[in-house]
Design a protein around this motif. Sequence first.
Motif, mmCIF file in Angstrom:
data_model
loop_
_atom_site.group_PDB
_atom_site.id
_atom_site.type_symbol
_atom_site.label_atom_id
_atom_site.label_comp_id
_atom_site.label_asym_id
_atom_site.label_seq_id
_atom_site.Cartn_x
_atom_site.Cartn_y
_atom_site.Cartn_z
ATOM 1 N N LEU A 98 0.866 -1.417 -0.062
ATOM 2 C CA LEU A 98 0.059 -0.001 0.109
ATOM 3 C C LEU A 98 0.934 1.307 0.011
ATOM 4 C CD1 LEU A 98 -2.813 -0.894 2.589
ATOM 5 C CD2 LEU A 98 -2.889 -1.193 -0.118
ATOM 6 N N ALA A 99 0.409 2.240 -0.485
ATOM 7 C CA ALA A 99 0.852 3.670 -0.655
ATOM 8 C C ALA A 99 0.846 4.645 0.527
ATOM 9 C CB ALA A 99 0.572 4.251 -1.751
ATOM 10 N N VAL A 100 1.728 5.062 1.149
ATOM 11 C CA VAL A 100 1.498 5.951 2.340
ATOM 12 C C VAL A 100 1.583 7.417 1.762
ATOM 13 C CG1 VAL A 100 2.763 6.734 4.164
ATOM 14 C CG2 VAL A 100 3.014 4.231 3.590
ATOM 15 N N ARG A 101 0.807 8.046 1.912
ATOM 16 C CA ARG A 101 0.468 9.683 1.799
ATOM 17 C C ARG A 101 0.693 10.461 2.819
ATOM 18 N NH1 ARG A 101 -4.577 7.856 -0.015
ATOM 19 N NH2 ARG A 101 -5.481 9.098 1.585
ATOM 20 N N TYR A 107 0.972 11.110 7.994
ATOM 21 C CA TYR A 107 1.029 9.852 7.165
ATOM 22 C C TYR A 107 -0.151 9.079 7.192
ATOM 23 C CZ TYR A 107 5.990 11.579 6.765
ATOM 24 O OH TYR A 107 7.008 12.152 6.675
ATOM 25 N N GLU A 108 -0.551 8.952 5.993
ATOM 26 C CA GLU A 108 -1.904 8.234 5.695
ATOM 27 C C GLU A 108 -1.857 6.941 5.054
ATOM 28 O OE1 GLU A 108 -4.764 10.775 4.009
ATOM 29 O OE2 GLU A 108 -5.113 11.798 5.812
ATOM 30 N N ILE A 109 -2.501 5.873 5.318
ATOM 31 C CA ILE A 109 -2.524 4.716 4.377
ATOM 32 C C ILE A 109 -3.971 4.446 4.487
ATOM 33 C CG2 ILE A 109 -2.264 2.161 4.442
ATOM 34 C CD1 ILE A 109 0.500 2.596 5.750
ATOM 35 N N GLU A 110 -4.813 4.124 3.479
ATOM 36 C CA GLU A 110 -5.948 3.971 3.322
ATOM 37 C C GLU A 110 -6.394 2.444 3.392
ATOM 38 O OE1 GLU A 110 -9.856 5.548 0.857
ATOM 39 O OE2 GLU A 110 -8.075 4.949 -0.618
ATOM 40 N N ILE A 111 -6.973 2.021 4.374
ATOM 41 C CA ILE A 111 -7.484 0.524 4.575
ATOM 42 C C ILE A 111 -8.963 0.411 4.095
ATOM 43 C CG2 ILE A 111 -7.875 -1.301 6.217
ATOM 44 C CD1 ILE A 111 -4.956 -0.595 6.143
ATOM 45 N N VAL A 112 -9.287 -0.453 3.129
ATOM 46 C CA VAL A 112 -10.631 -0.610 2.528
ATOM 47 C C VAL A 112 -10.785 -1.914 2.283
ATOM 48 C CG1 VAL A 112 -12.271 -0.052 0.383
ATOM 49 C CG2 VAL A 112 -10.474 1.654 1.250
#
Length: 170
Positions: A98-101, A107-112
């Motif tokens: 996953l990409a870290v923004r 710092y964000e990681i989207e978990i879906v």
Amino acid sequence: MAKWGKVDYRQFERLKKEMEKLEQVARQEFFEAAAKELAARLLGKVIKRTPTLNPIYWSDGYKGGTLRRGWTADSHRQAELSAIFNGDAGAKAFVDKLAVRKVGDMYEIEIVNSVEYASYVEYGHRTRDHKGWVPGQFMLTISEQELDAQAPKILEKKLMKYLGGIFDGK
């Protein structure tokens, strides 16, 4: 008697700037690694907490746990067809992709969950006849709250390990 020559401080300034660049890169790598570790821990918690229907056996094998596998699948169809989730190692491997923004100083990681009905299981929904209510399971909400309480200790431990490596020269 010692003789002193001229000192060119520009070299020290260049060295200082290069050291600052390295420090910034190392700091960003640390923050991204910390974000991924927290995301993997969140996934581990939410996957364990995600309900599965009793296994249904079809002629072609096991068909259950789609919602649980949806946390590490790219689509509902992939979650339906994929093998049974392989535990925390699978969560870590998935998070590593996953990409870290970086948004501001966060710092964000989207978990879906890619399964279409995941939000209905999370928050609840009306029954088919619209006369009742099926309560939500709050598998993600509860896991987030649990991780929020644990995150300071996890991050402190990770930071101490990182700083120890710096001072040990590793």
